[in-house]
Design a protein around this motif. Structure first.
Motif, PDB file in Angstrom:
ATOM      1  N   LYS A   1       0.599   0.830 -13.827  1.00 59.79           N
ATOM      2  CA  LYS A   1      -0.775   1.242 -14.117  1.00 59.79           C
ATOM      3  C   LYS A   1      -1.574   1.520 -12.845  1.00 59.79           C
ATOM      4  O   LYS A   1      -2.544   2.278 -12.865  1.00 59.79           O
ATOM      5  N   SER A   2      -1.160   0.916 -11.732  1.00 57.61           N
ATOM      6  CA  SER A   2      -1.904   1.063 -10.479  1.00 57.61           C
ATOM      7  C   SER A   2      -1.416   2.230  -9.623  1.00 57.61           C
ATOM      8  O   SER A   2      -1.950   2.462  -8.538  1.00 57.61           O
TER       9      SER A   2
ATOM     10  N   ALA B   1       0.825  -1.206   0.000  1.00 59.94           N
ATOM     11  CA  ALA B   1       0.000   0.000   0.000  1.00 59.94           C
ATOM     12  C   ALA B   1       0.861   1.259   0.000  1.00 59.94           C
ATOM     13  O   ALA B   1       0.570   2.235  -0.712  1.00 59.94           O
ATOM     14  N   GLU B   2       1.941   1.259   0.786  1.00 60.13           N
ATOM     15  CA  GLU B   2       2.807   2.430   0.867  1.00 60.13           C
ATOM     16  C   GLU B   2       3.523   2.684  -0.454  1.00 60.13           C
ATOM     17  O   GLU B   2       3.567   3.824  -0.933  1.00 60.13           O
ATOM     18  N   VAL B   3       4.096   1.634  -1.043  1.00 66.74           N
ATOM     19  CA  VAL B   3       4.812   1.790  -2.307  1.00 66.74           C
ATOM     20  C   VAL B   3       3.867   2.281  -3.394  1.00 66.74           C
ATOM     21  O   VAL B   3       4.188   3.189  -4.168  1.00 66.74           O
ATOM     22  N   ARG B   4       2.694   1.694  -3.435  1.00 73.23           N
ATOM     23  CA  ARG B   4       1.721   2.060  -4.465  1.00 73.23           C
ATOM     24  C   ARG B   4       1.248   3.502  -4.307  1.00 73.23           C
ATOM     25  O   ARG B   4       1.078   4.228  -5.287  1.00 73.23           O
ATOM     26  N   ASP B   5       1.049   3.927  -3.095  1.00 71.65           N
ATOM     27  CA  ASP B   5       0.507   5.266  -2.851  1.00 71.65           C
ATOM     28  C   ASP B   5       1.543   6.366  -3.010  1.00 71.65           C
ATOM     29  O   ASP B   5       1.206   7.490  -3.411  1.00 71.65           O
ATOM     30  N   GLU B   6       2.825   6.058  -2.739  1.00 73.90           N
ATOM     31  CA  GLU B   6       3.836   7.111  -2.698  1.00 73.90           C
ATOM     32  C   GLU B   6       4.736   7.190  -3.928  1.00 73.90           C
ATOM     33  O   GLU B   6       5.332   8.243  -4.190  1.00 73.90           O
ATOM     34  N   THR B   7       4.861   6.130  -4.698  1.00 75.37           N
ATOM     35  CA  THR B   7       5.792   6.123  -5.833  1.00 75.37           C
ATOM     36  C   THR B   7       5.413   7.161  -6.887  1.00 75.37           C
ATOM     37  O   THR B   7       4.275   7.230  -7.330  1.00 75.37           O
ATOM     38  N   THR B   8       6.416   7.939  -7.287  1.00 79.85           N
ATOM     39  CA  THR B   8       6.228   8.925  -8.363  1.00 79.85           C
ATOM     40  C   THR B   8       7.026   8.570  -9.607  1.00 79.85           C
ATOM     41  O   THR B   8       6.650   8.942 -10.721  1.00 79.85           O
ATOM     42  N   ASP B   9       8.143   7.853  -9.429  1.00 82.49           N
ATOM     43  CA  ASP B   9       9.022   7.516 -10.557  1.00 82.49           C
ATOM     44  C   ASP B   9       9.442   6.056 -10.460  1.00 82.49           C
ATOM     45  O   ASP B   9       9.831   5.587  -9.380  1.00 82.49           O
ATOM     46  N   VAL B  10       9.386   5.359 -11.585  1.00 82.22           N
ATOM     47  CA  VAL B  10       9.787   3.954 -11.642  1.00 82.22           C
ATOM     48  C   VAL B  10      10.968   3.795 -12.588  1.00 82.22           C
ATOM     49  O   VAL B  10      10.967   4.345 -13.700  1.00 82.22           O
ATOM     50  N   PHE B  11      11.977   3.054 -12.136  1.00 81.82           N
ATOM     51  CA  PHE B  11      13.128   2.702 -12.965  1.00 81.82           C
ATOM     52  C   PHE B  11      13.193   1.182 -13.005  1.00 81.82           C
ATOM     53  O   PHE B  11      13.456   0.540 -11.982  1.00 81.82           O
TER      54      PHE B  11
END
Length: 369
Positions: free
Chosen positions: A122-123, A81-91
């Motif tokens: 996408k999520s 839940a934390e990763v999904r809610d807070e992530t802004t950039d993916v590498f």
């Protein structure tokens, strides 16, 4: 604490991934680093070093034990839940970089793993950029000049590494219409142009080790090709390019060849190494067809040190256009150095580190892309 940027990165602590995190690290950035369980201890040491050297608080880094081949990387509950809610950039860097990889493993990691990363992206409600690291060798058996906006082809592939990276890039390419995607295609990654540090001795290192066996004698016969270019890029250039373009909005929707715009021929690479070792260039150049045939003999790998899976990469009749990369990186002052200018540093590192342990190489290798 609120962060200006929350980065989810796969493939840590691989050689490129670790350096990229170090490049991106600031007190204002938060990191979710996906680490395969066997590498958690090494990842912990890497994070402690990066935090100390960059002045980034250690609490800004979260190591997530997981795997891209699992749905949601195996994350559950509060972590997910934390990763999904807070992530802004993916590498997304995690992949099997092995020219001899078996089909099942290649498809499971490179293709299915990337599909899992795509679905996760996408999520994400706050996604600002999805940075995907592909490879120039999605071009497979194509010949001639390969443009950055070209992907689809039916020329075939030399191995499952190329094939699965091609199929994975197709999946990421399809997201450009709805997501802020940037695709990076490195060519053959070698060591740091300044320190020579590398994580694996493959690619051009086969030629380096071959010549070092008896430089004075072996440098006489140039086993390269005057008509074929091998595109090499030092890891520091790759990291600088990805880090810079990940912050550049004009790179959104682009595919960028992180390659040398002026690569040397394999014959020139041979002479550059030979001259640095002995002060002299080669004398004789046998027909390339004879050299290639000889390298594919069963007796060749033990003598030359070059495995059969790597032989075709010294005879690929294709070049990589870098027009998009040049346009984006030029104003930033980021340019691939000429191999002749840093080959001495690569050789110095090899001399000082004749072997590399598994603890050094980690989960990723420095093969093509």
């Amino acid at each position: 604490m609120s962060f200006a940027q929350s980065i989810l990165l796969t493939g840590f602590p691989g050689f490129i991934a670790e350096r990229l995190v170090e490049k991106l690290a600031t007190p204002e950035a938060q990191f979710f680093l996906l680490v395969q369980p066997p590498f958690v201890e090494r990842a912990t040491a890497a994070v402690e070093r990066i935090a100390d050297e960059t002045g980034t608080p250690l609490e800004n880094f979260a190591l997530l034990a997981g795997d891209i081949t699992d749905e949601n990387f195996g994350l559950t509950g509060e972590d997910l839940a934390e990763v999904r809610d807070e992530t802004t950039d993916v590498f997304h860097l995690a992949a099997v970089y092995d020219l001899a990889v078996e089909k099942e493993l290649a498809y499971r990691v490179n293709l299915d793993g990337t599909r899992n990363v795509n679905e996760f992206c996408k999520s994400l409600p706050h996604l600002q950029r999805y940075n995907y690291v592909s490879t120039c060798y999605v071009a497979g058996k194509r010949e001639g000049r390969i443009l950055e906006d070209e992907l689809e082809h039916d020329a075939g592939f030399r191995n499952y590494y190329e094939e699965t990276k091609y199929l994975a890039e197709r999946e990421v390419e399809a997201l450009k219409a709805t997501m802020p995607v940037t695709v990076y295609r490195p060519s053959v990654v070698v060591g740091d142009s300044r320190t020579g540090e590398t994580a694996k001795y493959d690619g051009i290192y086969y030629l380096i080790h071959y010549l070092r066996k008896n430089p004075g004698l072996l440098r006489l016969v140039n086993v390269g090709n005057k008509n074929v270019r091998l595109n090499l890029v030092p890891v520091d250039f790759v990291v600088d390019a990805i880090a810079a373009l990940s912050r550049d909005e004009s790179a959104i929707g682009k595919t960028v060849a992180v390659a040398d715009p002026e690569p040397l021929t394999t014959a020139e690479l041979f002479d550059a190494i030979a001259e640095k070792l002995t002060g002299k260039k080669s004398v004789v150049a046998p027909p390339p067809a004879l050299i290639e045939k000889s390298l594919m003999l069963n007796a060749s790998p033990p003598l030359s040190g070059l495995p059969h899976a790597a032989v075709p990469y010294f005879f690929i009749a294709q070049t990589y256009d870098t027009s998009v990369a040049d346009e984006l990186l030029g104003p930033k002052g980021i340019k691939c150095p000429n191999f002749r200018d840093y080959v001495g540093n690569l050789l110095k590192f090899v001399v000082e580190h004749p072997t590399l342990s598994e603890a050094t190489t980690g989960p990723q290798a420095s093969l093509p892309g």
